[in-house]
Structures are given as C-alpha cells and as structure tokens.
Design a protein around this motif. Structure first.
Motif, mmCIF file in Angstrom:
data_model
loop_
_atom_site.group_PDB
_atom_site.id
_atom_site.type_symbol
_atom_site.label_atom_id
_atom_site.label_comp_id
_atom_site.label_asym_id
_atom_site.label_seq_id
_atom_site.Cartn_x
_atom_site.Cartn_y
_atom_site.Cartn_z
ATOM 1 N N ALA A 179 173.339 64.161 33.458
ATOM 2 C CA ALA A 179 174.358 63.241 34.045
ATOM 3 C C ALA A 179 174.823 63.955 35.259
ATOM 4 O O ALA A 179 175.500 62.997 36.089
ATOM 5 N N PHE A 216 180.491 61.011 34.414
ATOM 6 C CA PHE A 216 181.124 61.019 33.163
ATOM 7 C C PHE A 216 180.684 59.485 32.546
ATOM 8 O O PHE A 216 180.991 59.191 31.451
ATOM 9 N N GLY A 217 180.302 58.722 33.423
ATOM 10 C CA GLY A 217 179.825 57.459 32.907
ATOM 11 C C GLY A 217 178.930 57.579 31.671
ATOM 12 O O GLY A 217 178.906 56.922 30.887
ATOM 13 N N ALA A 218 177.984 58.405 32.117
ATOM 14 C CA ALA A 218 176.991 58.566 31.023
ATOM 15 C C ALA A 218 177.417 59.294 29.911
ATOM 16 O O ALA A 218 177.335 58.982 28.584
ATOM 17 N N ASP A 231 183.714 66.986 37.324
ATOM 18 C CA ASP A 231 184.302 66.686 36.338
ATOM 19 C C ASP A 231 184.577 68.135 35.367
ATOM 20 O O ASP A 231 183.727 68.917 35.158
ATOM 21 N N ARG A 244 186.144 64.956 41.634
ATOM 22 C CA ARG A 244 185.275 63.595 41.745
ATOM 23 C C ARG A 244 185.255 63.251 43.075
ATOM 24 O O ARG A 244 185.993 63.504 44.084
ATOM 25 N N GLU A 302 175.197 59.375 36.878
ATOM 26 C CA GLU A 302 176.406 58.820 36.443
ATOM 27 C C GLU A 302 177.324 59.605 36.083
ATOM 28 O O GLU A 302 178.498 59.056 36.051
ATOM 29 N N GLY A 336 180.778 59.911 29.066
ATOM 30 C CA GLY A 336 181.571 58.996 28.127
ATOM 31 C C GLY A 336 180.786 58.214 26.994
ATOM 32 O O GLY A 336 181.661 58.135 26.175
ATOM 33 N N SER A 337 179.967 57.535 27.513
ATOM 34 C CA SER A 337 179.222 56.809 26.484
ATOM 35 C C SER A 337 178.752 57.635 25.204
ATOM 36 O O SER A 337 178.741 57.091 24.005
#
Length: 466
Positions: A100, A413-415, A41, A2, A411, A417-418
């Motif tokens: 992502a 993992f932000g995207a 990631d 990351r 994004e 993860g959702s």
C-alpha cells in the motif's frame, strides 16, 4: 503525514510509520515532512498516541512531556493521518503495508523486558520495571498489576534512569505525584509502607547508566536521605580526571554525596529521616528467597563481584562470596527488549533488533526501522530523536536517489482501510484521540490534576462511539 497534492504522473509518495507497541518515534514523521510530496500515515496499536512519552516518562516529569505539543502539531498537518487501535502484524501485515505504501518504517520499540533468570523470580512481590512503570503510568496492559507495597524495604536491580524513576516514585511525597499518575496508583502509593529502597548493580560507580539530572533529583528529594558507602568511591576522583565530562560530573556528585553522609551515621540518619535510599555496587542477584510458606519474596541472595577491565567495558566476575539482603519487594530494571513483529521482517533474536544499516532493513528494500527496535533499548529521548532523524534521512535519500520506486501509485490507507474493514477493525483517528484527551483533562481537573488517564481501551472506544 499525507500528501494532498499529487506529484507528476499521478504518483503518490506514501510512507507508513507502523507502531506495534507503545514507543512511537514521531520525529521520523517530522523529517519526512521535509519532502513536500510525502504523505505519512501512522499506525498505532493503542487508541491513544505518544507511546513512551505518555507511558514511559515519569509522571513527576511533566516538562519532558511538552514534546507532545510538537507531535500534535505534526499530526494535525494535512499531510499526516493517525490510525490508532491497529496492531501491525495482526490486524494488517507488514507485507500488506508494503503493497500500500512506497516506504514503511517500523518504530515499535521494545515491548518486553529482560528477565533475571534466577530461582524465585516468579514469587509474589517480584515485578519487572516495565510492568511497574506501566502500572503507575496507565499503560492498559498493566492496569491490573496491583503491586504489594506492604513491606518496608524494596530492592531495585539495576542502575539506570528507570531504576531511579521507580525509587523516586516509591519515596516521593504524594503532592509531588499529583500529575498524570493514575488515581489507583496514587491511592496505592498513599498506603505504601515502603521507606527504604536499595538499588543494586553488578558493576561499580564508574559503570552506572543513570544520568546526573536524575541522580541529583533523587539526592534532593524532600523527606529522604541517600546512604552511600564512602569506601565504594575511594580513588574515583582521580580515576575520572580524564573521563568524558558527563561521567566525571556524575561520579563527582556520587563521591560528594557519599562523603557528606558517612556510613557510620546511617543509624542516626535512619532515626531522623523516615525514608532512605542507597546504591549497592558489585552485587549480582543469585536467587530470590521465599518466605517460610513459599508464597512470596523475603529477600535476595546476592553474589559479590569484582571488576575485570576498566571504564564502560569492565566486566563483573563473581568472587564466590554471597550476602543476603532482606526485602519484601523486588523490581527488576535490567533492560527492555524488542520482539519479532512479522515473519516477513528479519529479526536478530540475540540482540533483539531488526538488522539494518542506518535504518534500512537488511535485504528488504522500502522497509525501514527506527528507535529501540533499530539499535537496542539504550539512551534517552534526545538519543531517540537523533536516531530517528538518521532513519528519516535514509528514507529521503532513497527517495531522491531512485531506490524507492514511485513510478507506480500506491493507495495508502485506501487499501489498508479496506483490509481493516474486512477484518472488523475500526481505526481511531487523531480527532477521536482529541475527544479522549478532552475527557481525560476534564476528569483530571475534577480531581485537582492535569489529567486522569483512561486505562481501559474499551472505555476509550466507547467514549468516541466505536
């Protein structure tokens, strides 16, 4: 890996290394770390990392697993995040990953095996090498295999390192196996009646795929005796004079071993040594023969072959002659194969690879591949390392050359993860894995072993409170 520091204009250079099976190529992440803005990631199908290093390397080769220390150092980087318990292609699609991240690397290996394609292959007592190795190495999908080891003679079809690994595990003294082999496998091997193991291949000594280290280890295995036919090696010392050094040394070792233990002494050897193994050449399995009640294997009918051509390119052609080899256990070790992962990813079904150029997936910018799904199931760990360096270099070149569009922020993992949350998927972090690791080491210590692997994914998840 990351990126904690964002590049100019707020863009984030993100890479997803998507691992759908158990053959993780962590060297890719090490290479990507050379770009100080890279955020990588890692997505892994199982809750636990390390892929084939954990589930493929023989349990009596703990020194090979030391590479896990490098992997762990990488995973603890503040530019790397691990997300286990995520099946790419099911829990999240490749297309969603591409949305992502700026780049996605597929490194999911070969999660299937080639089949013999002969009558009787489905009889009880016939197993694939992949399943057998997975069983003694604690691969969750193979934990219930329960191979029948009640016979005296086993036949392994194949002349590669995996075939030698299996032969060695079947014949090793139990003290050699008190490493991270699973307790249930160790108990089964302790009760095993197998004392003869034959390794058969359709070509000759000059075409074997195993390496000298594994052969020497097998030859020197305490309590066992190699039985090689000197006639199989006639004239080979001259034939390999100009061969590459590894092939020459390997052949010379086989010749030396064959001449030291002539076939005519086999009966005496069998009486003195409780366990035997040998290499059978120019034999191709034609049919697995059933017991009279038709329920399990009693032997294999082998077609004898002759070779056309020279060296590595020699072809095995049936002579028309056959022979039967009695055995109660058959293990097919003729290779692995990759499977398609996602409809969005091109796949060459004939060769079992993702079409690519230096790891760049053909026709899909920003998508890459590495390892066996890139070039086929060949080579050893160092081969895969060098291959992954090649793919990682392609990613960096495309980044530096502007092929990858980093003008738009992704994004990561932000995207993802959702998406996973909406589908009821709870990823396992690397710190979660370290809790599983600590539990395995503690269980191993209690049993006098370095580790006792947990083989049930649900137990792993319960352990970390999932």
């Amino acid at each position: 890996m990351r990126v904690r520091r964002e590049p100019p204009k707020g863009t984030v250079i993100g890479f997803a290394f998507s691992v759908a099976s158990c053959s993780l190529s962590w060297q890719d992440q090490v290479m990507a770390c050379h770009h100080d803005l890279a955020q990588v990631d890692i997505y892994e199908k199982l809750p636990v990392p390390f892929g084939l290093v954990r589930f493929g390397v023989a349990p009596d080769h703990p020194e090979v697993k030391n590479v896990i220390n490098t992997f762990t150092h990488t995973a603890r980087s503040d530019r790397c995040a691990y997300y286990g318990n995520v099946t790419v292609g099911r829990d999240v699609t490749v297309g969603e990953l591409q949305q992502a991240y700026h780049a996605v690397v597929l490194s999911y290996g070969a999660e299937d095996n080639r089949v013999l394609g002969i009558p009787g292959e489905n009889l009880s007592g016939v197993y694939s090498a992949r399943a057998f190795v997975g069983w003694y190495n604690g691969l969750p999908e193979n934990r219930d295999l329960k191979p029948d080891l009640s016979c005296e003679t086993a036949l392994i079809v194949g002349h590669g390192n995996v075939a030698l690994d299996i032969a060695r595990i079947l014949l090793s003294p139990l003290d050699f196996l008190r490493t991270d082999i699973t307790d249930c496998s160790l108990a089964a091997l302790a009760c095993s009646k197998v004392k003869r193991v034959w390794l058969a291949g359709r070509r000759g000594p000059l075409q074997v795929a195993f390496t000298i280290k594994e052969l020497r280890e097998m030859i020197n295995l305490p309590g066992t005796q190699p039985v090689l036919n000197p006639a199989d090696f006639t004239g080979l010392e001259n034939a390999v004079k100009d061969a590459p050094r590894p092939r020459k040394r390997l052949t010379e070792l086989m010749v030396k071993t064959a001449l030291e233990k002539p076939r005519e002494k086999a009966a005496m050897v069998q009486a003195a040594i409780p366990r035997l193994w040998g290499l059978k050449f120019q034999r191709s399995p034609q049919e697995v023969l059933p017991t009279p009640d038709g329920t399990r294997v009693r032997g294999v009918r082998m077609a004898l072959t002759r070779l056309e051509g020279l060296g590595e390119s020699a072809k095995a052609v049936p002579t028309g002659d056959v022979e039967e080899l009695e055995c109660g256990l058959v293990l097919s070790s003729i290779g692995y194969r990759s499977l398609p992962l996602d409809p969005a990813v091109p796949f060459d079904t004939q060769h079992g690879v993702i079409p690519n150029s230096s790891g760049r997936v053909m026709g899909v910018p920003g998508l890459y591949c590495s390892g066996w799904v890139k070039r086929g199931p060949v080579g050893v760990i160092i081969t895969t390392m060098n291959d992954s360096f090649d793919t990682a270099q392609s990613v960096l070149e495309d980044l530096q050359g502007g092929v990858l569009d980093v003008s738009v922020s992704r994004e990561g993992f932000g995207a993802v993860g959702s998406i996973l949350h909406s589908r009821g998927i709870r990823p396992v972090s690397f710190s979660d894995w370290e809790k599983i690791d600590a539990a395995e080491v503690a269980r191993g210590k209690a049993a006098g072993k370095p580790r006792e692997k947990i083989v049930d994914p649900q137990e792993m998840l319960q352990l970390i409170g999932h």
